[in-house]
Design a protein around this motif. Structure first.
Motif, short mmCIF file in Angstrom:
data_model
loop_
_atom_site.label_atom_id
_atom_site.label_comp_id
_atom_site.label_asym_id
_atom_site.label_seq_id
_atom_site.Cartn_x
_atom_site.Cartn_y
_atom_site.Cartn_z
N TRP A 94 0.81 -1.22 0.00
CA TRP A 94 0.00 0.00 0.00
C TRP A 94 0.84 1.27 0.00
O TRP A 94 0.57 2.21 -0.73
CB TRP A 94 -0.95 -0.01 1.20
N GLU A 95 1.86 1.29 0.82
CA GLU A 95 2.69 2.50 0.91
C GLU A 95 3.36 2.82 -0.43
O GLU A 95 3.47 3.99 -0.80
CB GLU A 95 3.75 2.37 2.01
N ALA A 96 3.79 1.79 -1.15
CA ALA A 96 4.41 2.02 -2.46
C ALA A 96 3.39 2.61 -3.43
O ALA A 96 3.69 3.55 -4.17
CB ALA A 96 4.99 0.72 -3.01
N LEU A 97 2.18 2.07 -3.40
CA LEU A 97 1.13 2.59 -4.28
C LEU A 97 0.71 4.00 -3.86
O LEU A 97 0.51 4.87 -4.71
CB LEU A 97 -0.08 1.65 -4.29
N ARG A 98 0.59 4.20 -2.57
CA ARG A 98 0.21 5.53 -2.09
C ARG A 98 1.25 6.58 -2.46
O ARG A 98 0.92 7.69 -2.87
CB ARG A 98 0.02 5.50 -0.57
N ASN A 99 2.52 6.22 -2.36
CA ASN A 99 3.59 7.15 -2.70
C ASN A 99 3.61 7.47 -4.20
O ASN A 99 4.13 8.50 -4.60
CB ASN A 99 4.94 6.61 -2.26
N ALA A 100 3.04 6.58 -5.00
CA ALA A 100 3.02 6.78 -6.45
C ALA A 100 1.66 7.28 -6.95
O ALA A 100 1.43 7.36 -8.16
CB ALA A 100 3.38 5.47 -7.15
N ALA A 101 0.77 7.63 -6.04
CA ALA A 101 -0.61 7.97 -6.40
C ALA A 101 -0.72 9.10 -7.41
O ALA A 101 -1.64 9.12 -8.22
CB ALA A 101 -1.42 8.31 -5.15
N LYS A 102 0.19 10.03 -7.40
CA LYS A 102 0.11 11.18 -8.31
C LYS A 102 0.81 10.93 -9.65
O LYS A 102 0.80 11.79 -10.52
CB LYS A 102 0.73 12.42 -7.65
N GLN A 103 1.39 9.75 -9.80
CA GLN A 103 2.10 9.44 -11.04
C GLN A 103 1.09 9.12 -12.15
O GLN A 103 0.03 8.55 -11.88
CB GLN A 103 3.04 8.25 -10.83
N PRO A 104 1.41 9.48 -13.38
CA PRO A 104 0.46 9.24 -14.47
C PRO A 104 0.21 7.75 -14.76
O PRO A 104 -0.80 7.40 -15.35
CB PRO A 104 1.12 9.91 -15.68
N ASP A 105 1.10 6.88 -14.30
CA ASP A 105 0.93 5.45 -14.55
C ASP A 105 0.36 4.69 -13.35
O ASP A 105 0.54 3.48 -13.23
CB ASP A 105 2.26 4.84 -14.98
N ILE A 106 -0.35 5.39 -12.48
CA ILE A 106 -0.85 4.75 -11.26
C ILE A 106 -1.79 3.58 -11.57
O ILE A 106 -1.77 2.56 -10.90
CB ILE A 106 -1.51 5.76 -10.29
N GLY A 107 -2.58 3.70 -12.62
CA GLY A 107 -3.47 2.60 -12.99
C GLY A 107 -2.70 1.34 -13.32
O GLY A 107 -3.05 0.24 -12.88
N LYS A 108 -1.63 1.48 -14.07
CA LYS A 108 -0.79 0.34 -14.41
C LYS A 108 -0.11 -0.21 -13.16
O LYS A 108 0.01 -1.43 -13.00
CB LYS A 108 0.26 0.73 -15.44
N ARG A 109 0.30 0.67 -12.27
CA ARG A 109 0.93 0.20 -11.03
C ARG A 109 -0.04 -0.62 -10.19
O ARG A 109 0.34 -1.62 -9.59
CB ARG A 109 1.45 1.38 -10.22
N ILE A 110 -1.29 -0.20 -10.15
CA ILE A 110 -2.30 -0.95 -9.39
C ILE A 110 -2.53 -2.30 -10.06
O ILE A 110 -2.59 -3.34 -9.40
CB ILE A 110 -3.61 -0.16 -9.26
N ASP A 111 -2.65 -2.30 -11.40
CA ASP A 111 -2.80 -3.57 -12.13
C ASP A 111 -1.63 -4.49 -11.84
O ASP A 111 -1.81 -5.68 -11.56
CB ASP A 111 -2.85 -3.31 -13.65
N ASP A 112 -0.43 -3.95 -11.93
CA ASP A 112 0.78 -4.75 -11.68
C ASP A 112 0.80 -5.27 -10.25
O ASP A 112 1.18 -6.42 -10.01
CB ASP A 112 2.04 -3.94 -11.96
#
Length: 139
Positions: A94-112
């Motif tokens: 969660w922390e890794a995803l939260r830290n990347a929340a403003k990145q344009p590729d957040i959807g891909k990060r969640i999928d990954d």
């Protein structure tokens, strides 16, 4: 803490309502709730292990290990699986995803993240992928 989660979920739902139908965004929210839940459970076990590995009176005591050794030991999946806690790969936490929340590729990060969680936890086979398919309108 529960109130904070509720507020965050409602705020997220409000933002999504403007862009998609509730039948669609519920899958996104449920996927995120799942990642948050297993990440919190994983983090709680990790904190417990840290205390146990550094406590001389505990059977898990890791001697005079330095912090790097403790960190490496905390990445042993068996400690988590022995108490039925899902293994969460570092980039899927969660922390890794939260830290990347403003990145344009957040959807891909969640999928990954969902894919990596599924790969690392065979009990979940098919479930994370099903969430992803729903997120992308394939079901």
């Amino acid at each position: 803490m529960l109130d904070d989660i509720k507020k965050t979920l409602w705020a997220t739902a409000d933002k999504l309502r403007a862009n998609m139908d509730a039948a669609e965004y519920k899958h996104l929210v449920l996927g995120l709730i799942f990642v948050k839940y297993i990440s919190d459970t994983f983090a709680a076990r990790r904190a417990e292990l840290t205390a146990r590995l550094t406590n001389p009176d505990d059977e898990y005591f890791y001697g005079d290990a330095d912090p790097a050794d403790i960190e490496a030991e905390l990445e042993d999946r068996d400690y988590y699986k022995e108490v039925n806690v899902f293994w969460v790969p570092e980039g899927a936490r969660w922390e890794a995803l939260r830290n990347a929340a403003k990145q344009p590729d957040i959807g891909k990060r969640i999928d990954d993240a969902l894919t990596h969680i599924e790969v690392e936890n065979p009990k979940l086979k098919g479930n994370a992928t099903a969430v992803q398919r729903k997120l992308h309108g394939f079901e």
